[in-house]
Design a protein around this motif. Structure first.
Motif, mmCIF file in Angstrom:
data_model
loop_
_atom_site.group_PDB
_atom_site.id
_atom_site.type_symbol
_atom_site.label_atom_id
_atom_site.label_comp_id
_atom_site.label_asym_id
_atom_site.label_seq_id
_atom_site.Cartn_x
_atom_site.Cartn_y
_atom_site.Cartn_z
ATOM 1 N N SER A 1 0.815 -1.216 0.000
ATOM 2 C CA SER A 1 0.000 0.000 0.000
ATOM 3 C C SER A 1 0.852 1.272 0.000
ATOM 4 C CB SER A 1 -0.947 0.016 1.207
ATOM 5 O OG SER A 1 -0.233 0.165 2.421
ATOM 6 N N GLY A 2 2.165 1.152 0.191
ATOM 7 C CA GLY A 2 3.031 2.314 0.264
ATOM 8 C C GLY A 2 3.264 2.965 -1.090
ATOM 9 N N THR A 3 3.368 4.300 -1.078
ATOM 10 C CA THR A 3 3.651 5.062 -2.296
ATOM 11 C C THR A 3 4.838 5.980 -2.064
ATOM 12 O OG1 THR A 3 2.242 6.948 -1.756
ATOM 13 C CG2 THR A 3 1.190 5.087 -2.896
ATOM 14 N N GLY A 4 5.380 6.512 -3.148
ATOM 15 C CA GLY A 4 6.493 7.456 -3.058
ATOM 16 C C GLY A 4 7.692 6.825 -2.376
ATOM 17 N N GLU A 5 8.347 7.572 -1.510
ATOM 18 C CA GLU A 5 9.510 7.061 -0.787
ATOM 19 C C GLU A 5 9.136 6.022 0.271
ATOM 20 O OE1 GLU A 5 12.744 10.615 -0.740
ATOM 21 O OE2 GLU A 5 10.879 11.053 0.354
ATOM 22 N N LEU A 6 7.840 5.822 0.501
ATOM 23 C CA LEU A 6 7.361 4.820 1.458
ATOM 24 C C LEU A 6 6.897 3.540 0.754
ATOM 25 C CD1 LEU A 6 5.436 7.210 3.884
ATOM 26 C CD2 LEU A 6 7.726 6.218 4.178
ATOM 27 N N GLU A 7 7.175 3.434 -0.536
ATOM 28 C CA GLU A 7 6.833 2.217 -1.270
ATOM 29 C C GLU A 7 7.575 1.036 -0.643
ATOM 30 O OE1 GLU A 7 6.905 0.441 -5.819
ATOM 31 O OE2 GLU A 7 7.401 2.539 -5.463
ATOM 32 N N GLY A 8 6.846 -0.048 -0.402
ATOM 33 C CA GLY A 8 7.426 -1.250 0.191
ATOM 34 C C GLY A 8 7.407 -1.270 1.714
ATOM 35 N N ILE A 9 6.857 -0.235 2.343
ATOM 36 C CA ILE A 9 6.832 -0.186 3.803
ATOM 37 C C ILE A 9 5.973 -1.318 4.381
ATOM 38 C CG2 ILE A 9 4.894 1.453 3.931
ATOM 39 C CD1 ILE A 9 6.417 2.740 6.348
ATOM 40 N N LEU A 10 6.454 -1.907 5.465
ATOM 41 C CA LEU A 10 5.745 -2.951 6.212
ATOM 42 C C LEU A 10 5.872 -2.623 7.690
ATOM 43 C CD1 LEU A 10 7.172 -6.120 4.431
ATOM 44 C CD2 LEU A 10 4.872 -5.149 4.140
ATOM 45 N N GLY A 11 4.932 -3.078 8.489
ATOM 46 C CA GLY A 11 5.086 -2.885 9.925
ATOM 47 C C GLY A 11 3.779 -2.843 10.660
ATOM 48 N N GLN A 12 3.920 -2.509 11.940
ATOM 49 C CA GLN A 12 2.754 -2.449 12.813
ATOM 50 C C GLN A 12 2.999 -1.415 13.895
ATOM 51 O OE1 GLN A 12 2.606 -6.534 13.901
ATOM 52 N NE2 GLN A 12 4.103 -6.321 15.534
ATOM 53 N N GLY A 13 1.923 -1.016 14.539
ATOM 54 C CA GLY A 13 2.050 -0.017 15.583
ATOM 55 C C GLY A 13 0.868 -0.043 16.519
ATOM 56 N N ASP A 14 0.826 0.964 17.386
ATOM 57 C CA ASP A 14 -0.282 1.064 18.331
ATOM 58 C C ASP A 14 -0.363 2.477 18.875
ATOM 59 O OD1 ASP A 14 1.651 1.336 20.400
ATOM 60 O OD2 ASP A 14 1.666 -0.811 20.725
ATOM 61 N N TYR A 15 -1.475 2.743 19.548
ATOM 62 C CA TYR A 15 -1.620 3.986 20.290
ATOM 63 C C TYR A 15 -2.666 3.822 21.371
ATOM 64 C CZ TYR A 15 -5.812 5.278 17.534
ATOM 65 O OH TYR A 15 -7.045 5.304 16.944
ATOM 66 N N ARG A 16 -2.531 4.648 22.383
ATOM 67 C CA ARG A 16 -3.544 4.798 23.431
ATOM 68 C C ARG A 16 -3.944 6.264 23.396
ATOM 69 N NH1 ARG A 16 -3.058 2.248 29.194
ATOM 70 N NH2 ARG A 16 -4.091 0.610 28.032
ATOM 71 N N ALA A 17 -5.226 6.497 23.211
ATOM 72 C CA ALA A 17 -5.698 7.869 23.059
ATOM 73 C C ALA A 17 -6.728 8.209 24.125
ATOM 74 C CB ALA A 17 -6.326 8.053 21.675
ATOM 75 N N SER A 18 -6.631 9.430 24.604
ATOM 76 C CA SER A 18 -7.648 9.991 25.483
ATOM 77 C C SER A 18 -7.886 11.412 24.997
ATOM 78 C CB SER A 18 -7.205 9.922 26.944
ATOM 79 O OG SER A 18 -5.968 10.577 27.100
ATOM 80 N N HIS A 19 -8.522 12.229 25.789
ATOM 81 C CA HIS A 19 -8.784 13.608 25.356
ATOM 82 C C HIS A 19 -7.479 14.334 25.057
ATOM 83 C CE1 HIS A 19 -12.934 13.100 26.339
ATOM 84 N NE2 HIS A 19 -12.610 12.699 27.552
ATOM 85 N N GLY A 20 -7.480 15.144 24.017
ATOM 86 C CA GLY A 20 -6.297 15.925 23.685
ATOM 87 C C GLY A 20 -5.361 15.178 22.757
ATOM 88 N N THR A 21 -4.085 15.424 22.923
ATOM 89 C CA THR A 21 -3.060 14.838 22.071
ATOM 90 C C THR A 21 -2.643 13.474 22.616
ATOM 91 O OG1 THR A 21 -2.273 17.036 21.499
ATOM 92 C CG2 THR A 21 -0.786 15.218 21.064
#
Length: 135
Positions: free
Chosen positions: A106-126
């Motif tokens: 799904s990567g395009t431009g200089e991010l073509e071929g990117i693979l990986g995973q991540g996460d986040y914990r979100a509450s109010h604000g940033t």
């Protein structure tokens, strides 16, 4: 490699599409995030949500499961392009815990071929997003 970003919600447009019971419902939401840091740019997500318990008087005090398609466009550690992630998570009384997986090819431009995973914990604000990736 690793990259982190602070992110905030710019817009959240949610609408129910099916009541399941008095306190349960299905909803969809279109959301735009602004990301700043080693990951900088814009995230656009289309969510499907199932509210186990929807609090009409205080929606942030609800409980839900969700999944979405997260389109990111911007830079990751100075490389420009875009990619798409699958996001899954739980929302519980004002806090969201999400896992992210980059969709291969799904990567395009200089991010073509990117693979990986991540996460986040979100509450109010940033909130903080973390991504482990290969490029």
């Amino acid at each position: 490699m690793k990259a982190q970003a602070l992110f905030q919600i710019i817009t959240w447009d949610e609408a129910p599409y099916q009541d399941v019971s008095k306190s349960q419902k299905l909803a969809k939401a279109s959301v735009v995030f602004k990301l700043e840091g080693e990951i900088s740019g814009t995230g656009k997500v289309e969510y499907q949500l199932f509210y186990h318990e929807f609090n009409v008087e205080d929606p942030l005090n609800s409980n839900a499961e969700y999944q979405g398609m997260f389109f990111f466009e911007g830079e990751v550690n100075g490389k420009k392009g875009s990619f798409v992630m699958i996001e899954k998570g739980l929302f519980h009384k004002g806090e969201a815990d999400s896992s992210l997986k980059i969709i291969p090819n799904s990567g395009t431009g200089e991010l073509e071929g990117i693979l990986g995973q991540g996460d986040y914990r979100a509450s109010h604000g940033t909130s903080n997003l973390s991504l482990d990736y290969e490029l």
